[in-house]
Motif scaffolding. Structure first.
Motif, PDB file in Angstrom:
ATOM      1  N   ARG A 112       0.808  -1.237  -0.084  1.00 36.14           N
ATOM      2  CA  ARG A 112       0.076   0.064   0.063  1.00 36.14           C
ATOM      3  C   ARG A 112       0.935   1.142  -0.074  1.00 36.14           C
ATOM      4  O   ARG A 112       1.805   1.330   0.945  1.00 36.14           O
ATOM      5  N   GLU A 113       0.777   2.087  -0.989  1.00 42.63           N
ATOM      6  CA  GLU A 113       1.482   3.450  -1.223  1.00 42.63           C
ATOM      7  C   GLU A 113       0.619   4.335  -1.540  1.00 42.63           C
ATOM      8  O   GLU A 113      -0.093   4.243  -2.420  1.00 42.63           O
ATOM      9  N   ARG A 114       0.893   5.739  -1.129  1.00 44.96           N
ATOM     10  CA  ARG A 114       0.503   6.790  -1.514  1.00 44.96           C
ATOM     11  C   ARG A 114       1.332   8.020  -1.744  1.00 44.96           C
ATOM     12  O   ARG A 114       2.079   8.079  -0.763  1.00 44.96           O
ATOM     13  N   ASP A 115       1.288   8.553  -2.892  1.00 44.04           N
ATOM     14  CA  ASP A 115       2.127   9.692  -3.209  1.00 44.04           C
ATOM     15  C   ASP A 115       1.106  10.780  -3.474  1.00 44.04           C
ATOM     16  O   ASP A 115      -0.126  10.667  -3.418  1.00 44.04           O
ATOM     17  N   GLU A 116       1.720  12.007  -3.795  1.00 42.47           N
ATOM     18  CA  GLU A 116       1.094  12.988  -4.206  1.00 42.47           C
ATOM     19  C   GLU A 116       0.111  12.958  -5.610  1.00 42.47           C
ATOM     20  O   GLU A 116       0.820  12.509  -6.741  1.00 42.47           O
ATOM     21  N   GLY A 117      -1.117  12.566  -5.439  1.00 40.17           N
ATOM     22  CA  GLY A 117      -1.821  12.633  -6.708  1.00 40.17           C
ATOM     23  C   GLY A 117      -1.826  10.970  -7.142  1.00 40.17           C
ATOM     24  O   GLY A 117      -2.457  10.756  -8.088  1.00 40.17           O
ATOM     25  N   SER A 118      -1.389  10.046  -6.602  1.00 40.56           N
ATOM     26  CA  SER A 118      -1.478   8.738  -6.875  1.00 40.56           C
ATOM     27  C   SER A 118      -1.291   7.825  -5.699  1.00 40.56           C
ATOM     28  O   SER A 118      -0.660   8.083  -4.687  1.00 40.56           O
ATOM     29  N   ALA A 119      -2.143   6.593  -5.978  1.00 43.08           N
ATOM     30  CA  ALA A 119      -1.997   5.542  -4.662  1.00 43.08           C
ATOM     31  C   ALA A 119      -2.387   4.356  -5.523  1.00 43.08           C
ATOM     32  O   ALA A 119      -2.967   4.052  -6.321  1.00 43.08           O
ATOM     33  N   TYR A 120      -1.889   3.356  -4.470  1.00 44.45           N
ATOM     34  CA  TYR A 120      -2.426   1.968  -4.894  1.00 44.45           C
ATOM     35  C   TYR A 120      -2.352   1.064  -3.578  1.00 44.45           C
ATOM     36  O   TYR A 120      -1.464   1.331  -2.761  1.00 44.45           O
ATOM     37  N   PHE A 121      -2.829  -0.091  -3.727  1.00 40.25           N
ATOM     38  CA  PHE A 121      -2.750  -1.142  -2.794  1.00 40.25           C
ATOM     39  C   PHE A 121      -3.066  -2.503  -3.323  1.00 40.25           C
ATOM     40  O   PHE A 121      -3.510  -2.312  -4.568  1.00 40.25           O
ATOM     41  N   ARG A 122      -2.488  -3.518  -3.078  1.00 37.06           N
ATOM     42  CA  ARG A 122      -2.426  -4.890  -3.553  1.00 37.06           C
ATOM     43  C   ARG A 122      -2.770  -5.697  -2.639  1.00 37.06           C
ATOM     44  O   ARG A 122      -2.361  -5.672  -1.496  1.00 37.06           O
ATOM     45  N   ASP A 123      -3.616  -6.768  -3.115  1.00 35.86           N
ATOM     46  CA  ASP A 123      -4.207  -7.802  -2.316  1.00 35.86           C
ATOM     47  C   ASP A 123      -3.786  -8.978  -3.064  1.00 35.86           C
ATOM     48  O   ASP A 123      -3.792  -9.400  -4.462  1.00 35.86           O
ATOM     49  N   GLU A 124      -3.546 -10.229  -2.373  1.00 39.24           N
ATOM     50  CA  GLU A 124      -3.035 -11.420  -2.867  1.00 39.24           C
ATOM     51  C   GLU A 124      -3.862 -12.586  -2.190  1.00 39.24           C
ATOM     52  O   GLU A 124      -4.176 -12.533  -0.959  1.00 39.24           O
ATOM     53  N   MET A 125      -4.340 -13.384  -2.942  1.00 40.93           N
ATOM     54  CA  MET A 125      -5.298 -14.388  -2.406  1.00 40.93           C
ATOM     55  C   MET A 125      -4.132 -15.362  -1.900  1.00 40.93           C
ATOM     56  O   MET A 125      -3.488 -15.917  -2.544  1.00 40.93           O
ATOM     57  N   VAL A 126      -4.469 -15.766  -0.649  1.00 40.64           N
ATOM     58  CA  VAL A 126      -3.764 -17.019   0.009  1.00 40.64           C
ATOM     59  C   VAL A 126      -4.506 -18.265   0.040  1.00 40.64           C
ATOM     60  O   VAL A 126      -4.148 -19.243   0.503  1.00 40.64           O
ATOM     61  N   HIS A 127      -5.801 -18.181   0.058  1.00 42.19           N
ATOM     62  CA  HIS A 127      -6.827 -19.230  -0.097  1.00 42.19           C
ATOM     63  C   HIS A 127      -7.954 -18.936  -0.897  1.00 42.19           C
ATOM     64  O   HIS A 127      -8.566 -17.997  -0.723  1.00 42.19           O
ATOM     65  N   GLY A 128      -8.376 -19.974  -1.904  1.00 43.08           N
ATOM     66  CA  GLY A 128      -9.561 -19.448  -2.605  1.00 43.08           C
ATOM     67  C   GLY A 128      -9.467 -20.240  -3.936  1.00 43.08           C
ATOM     68  O   GLY A 128      -8.606 -21.177  -3.951  1.00 43.08           O
ATOM     69  N   PRO A 129     -10.224 -19.745  -4.849  1.00 43.98           N
ATOM     70  CA  PRO A 129     -10.565 -20.783  -6.167  1.00 43.98           C
ATOM     71  C   PRO A 129      -9.529 -20.563  -6.978  1.00 43.98           C
ATOM     72  O   PRO A 129      -9.517 -21.278  -8.029  1.00 43.98           O
ATOM     73  N   PHE A 130      -8.555 -19.733  -7.090  1.00 42.08           N
ATOM     74  CA  PHE A 130      -7.374 -19.454  -8.004  1.00 42.08           C
ATOM     75  C   PHE A 130      -6.243 -20.149  -7.496  1.00 42.08           C
ATOM     76  O   PHE A 130      -5.904 -20.130  -6.581  1.00 42.08           O
TER      77      PHE A 130
END
Length: 159
Positions: free
Chosen positions: A82-100
């Protein structure tokens, strides 16, 4: 590895869009009803239940039963970045259990004047090895329907 991407622009300030997507309530609000989503458990990175913000290390356990058919699918994802800069940001999630076999979802946000660009990118691997690879192209319409609905609901919530 297959990838799915979708982008939309909402008429809402960057700070509001980022705050909305930083909470589990944002996930619930943008998930179409036909997925029958249940948030089963949310644990913060230090073990506290139901954190206000999904920080790296937060774990989200969900279940879904698309169109009310078949058994519920259980899914656990961890916020890995998870990161935020001036005017942009993102976060990432990864499946650790599930259908894929693999699911890495990057949620990105970019200020565009008084508007905000939302971009989703999913890198995934279907189960069943080569058989999953063979039916991979059939998965695209499902991704398209789900993310089109998610972006439409985000616009409805934020505009």
């Amino acid at each position: 590895m297959p990838t799915y991407e979708r982008e939309t622009t909402v008429d809402s300030p960057f700070d509001d869009v980022w705050a909305f997507h930083s909470q589990v309530s944002g996930l619930e609000a943008v998930t179409p009803d036909w997925l029958d989503l249940r948030v089963e458990r949310v644990i913060g990175p230090d073990g506290e239940p139901d954190p206000n913000v999904l920080e790296p290390g937060s774990e989200v356990a969900l279940s879904m039963r698309p169109f009310g058919a078949g058994p519920r699918q259980h899914w656990t994802s961890v916020i890995t970045d998870r990161e935020r800069d001036e005017g942009s940001a993102y976060f990432r999630d990864e499946m650790v259990h599930g259908p894929f076999d693999r699911w890495e979802h990057t949620h990105s946000f970019f200020a565009d004047g008084d508007r905000t660009v939302i971009r989703d990118r999913v890198d995934y691997e279907l189960p069943f090895g080569r058989l999953g690879d063979a039916v991979g192209p059939v998965s695209k319409p499902g991704f398209e329907a789900m993310f089109r609905a998610r972006h439409r609901l985000a616009k409805a919530q934020l505009e």
